[in-house]
Design an enzyme around this catalytic site. Structure first.
Site, PDB file in Angstrom:
ATOM      1  N   ALA A 188     152.319  59.065   8.042  1.00 17.46           N
ATOM      2  CA  ALA A 188     151.283  58.765   7.039  1.00 17.46           C
ATOM      3  C   ALA A 188     150.506  57.523   7.517  1.00 17.46           C
ATOM      4  CB  ALA A 188     151.878  58.564   5.652  1.00 17.46           C
ATOM      5  N   LEU A 189     150.044  57.621   8.748  1.00 13.18           N
ATOM      6  CA  LEU A 189     149.508  56.441   9.439  1.00 13.18           C
ATOM      7  C   LEU A 189     148.218  55.947   8.784  1.00 13.18           C
ATOM      8  CD1 LEU A 189     150.141  57.458  13.167  1.00 13.18           C
ATOM      9  CD2 LEU A 189     151.639  56.240  11.572  1.00 13.18           C
ATOM     10  N   HIS A 248     149.121  50.642  10.591  1.00 10.72           N
ATOM     11  CA  HIS A 248     149.766  51.214  11.779  1.00 10.72           C
ATOM     12  C   HIS A 248     148.829  51.120  12.989  1.00 10.72           C
ATOM     13  CE1 HIS A 248     151.830  53.611   8.446  1.00 10.72           C
ATOM     14  NE2 HIS A 248     152.837  53.010   9.037  1.00 10.72           N
ATOM     15  N   VAL A 258     147.989  44.009   7.415  1.00 10.67           N
ATOM     16  CA  VAL A 258     146.604  44.439   7.192  1.00 10.67           C
ATOM     17  C   VAL A 258     146.436  44.742   5.703  1.00 10.67           C
ATOM     18  CG1 VAL A 258     144.853  46.169   7.757  1.00 10.67           C
ATOM     19  CG2 VAL A 258     146.431  45.362   9.523  1.00 10.67           C
ATOM     20  N   SER A 302     149.778  50.387   2.599  1.00 12.04           N
ATOM     21  CA  SER A 302     151.109  50.991   2.595  1.00 12.04           C
ATOM     22  C   SER A 302     150.941  52.494   2.436  1.00 12.04           C
ATOM     23  CB  SER A 302     151.923  50.439   1.426  1.00 12.04           C
ATOM     24  OG  SER A 302     153.028  51.288   1.159  1.00 12.04           O
TER      25      SER A 302
END
Ligand code: AMP
Length: 283
Positions: A32-33, A37, A176, A185
């Site tokens: 679930a980038l 990430h 971030v 998230s």
């Protein structure tokens, strides 16, 4: 260049051969980038010649009431992100590939895994450290990148690398955030618009705390914001707000000097969120 997708150890050996010479950085993820990430992947490129990303939703780190079954799984989109970010290898094993049915041995996260976040998620950090050690053994990177967003996880991984003499450099990456402060998230996608508005209180509390100079004032300022958030609709249900030593995660005393981590965890609706900020304390 195409991304090589590896599902098991044999694929990884072939991928490693295909990469040829050069150092390797691993970015472990649960998929679930998002932009957080991506920032880890970009940092990985600064530390090694090639970058590998692992995508594995680790059952061992979820408790019985956690969100394992509904955790977002977006493999095709994740592969696209990896291709855009010049990732050479994606390691995406199945749970059966990772865990023998009769497995016996895992990593213990010690006392440090039972405090702060660990007090609310029994066994979580044992599960995290076990999977991270396995991923490091399988991929054999020179460098591994982890986000400061999961500050206690990062501290425990550094501790594991030191205590177990792991032949890998552990690199931490800054958190971030959305422009309004919400830390990115994979779980943010669970939030409705009103829940997201309440969730902003986490980063707001951290900012209020970080503006203060002493441990007691930092905690007081953060708690004031979180108390207000408990009266919002929908409300914020606080698990903890703590000011801890960045290495040990034990609460710091009033005489503490140097950096401390102001860490918060709360539920909004059914979504549990964590966030933290590093606060310098000059004494
Ligand atoms: P996850 O897929 O949530 O397990 O996270 C994989 C890695 O990305 C972990 O090292 C996290 O700390 C990191 N990460 C997650 N969210 C952020 C963020 N907002 N900023 C930077 N790193 C993050």
């Amino acid at each position: 260049m195409d991304v090589i997708v590896a599902a098991d150890r044999a694929d990884l050996v072939k991928a490693r051969d295909a990469l040829g010479e050069g150092s390797l950085a691993l970015v472990p993820t649960m998929g679930a980038l998002h932009e957080g990430h991506r920032s880890l992947i970009r940092l990985a490129h600064e530390h090694a010649d090639h970058v590998a990303v692992s995508i594995f939703v680790n059952p061992l780190q979820f408790g019985p009431n956690d969100d394992f079954s509904r955790y977002p799984r977006t493999f095709d989109a994740d592969l696209e992100v990896c291709a855009e970010e010049n990732v050479r290898v994606v390691f995406a094993p199945s749970a059966d590939e990772m865990y023998l049915p009769d497995r016996q041995i895992g990593v213990s996260s010690g006392e440090m895994g039972t405090i702060a976040e660990g007090a609310f998620r029994p066994g979580h950090f044992d599960g995290v450290l076990t999977v991270v050690l396995k991923l490091l053994n399988l991929v054999q990177p020179d460098v591994a990148i982890f986000g400061q967003k999961d500050a206690q996880q990062l501290a425990l991984i550094r501790r594991m690398a030191a205590d177990l003499n792991l032949p890998v450099s552990i690199v931490g990456a800054p958190t971030v955030r959305e422009p309004d402060g919400l830390a990115l998230s994979s779980r943010n996608r669970y939030l409705s618009a009103p829940e997201r508005a309440t969730a902003l209180s986490l980063s707001k509390a951290l900012r209020a705390g970080a503006a203060e100079a002493t441990p007691s004032a930092i905690l007081r300022a953060a708690r004031a914001v979180l108390d207000d958030a408990a009266r919002l609709d929908p409300p914020l249900a606080l698990d903890y707000v703590e000011l801890v030593d960045p290495k040990t995660f034990k609460p710091v005393g009033e005489a503490h000097e140097g950096e401390a981590v102001l860490a918060v965890a709360a539920k909004v609706g059914t979504t549990r969120l964590i966030d933290n900020v590093i606060v310098p304390i000059s004494g």
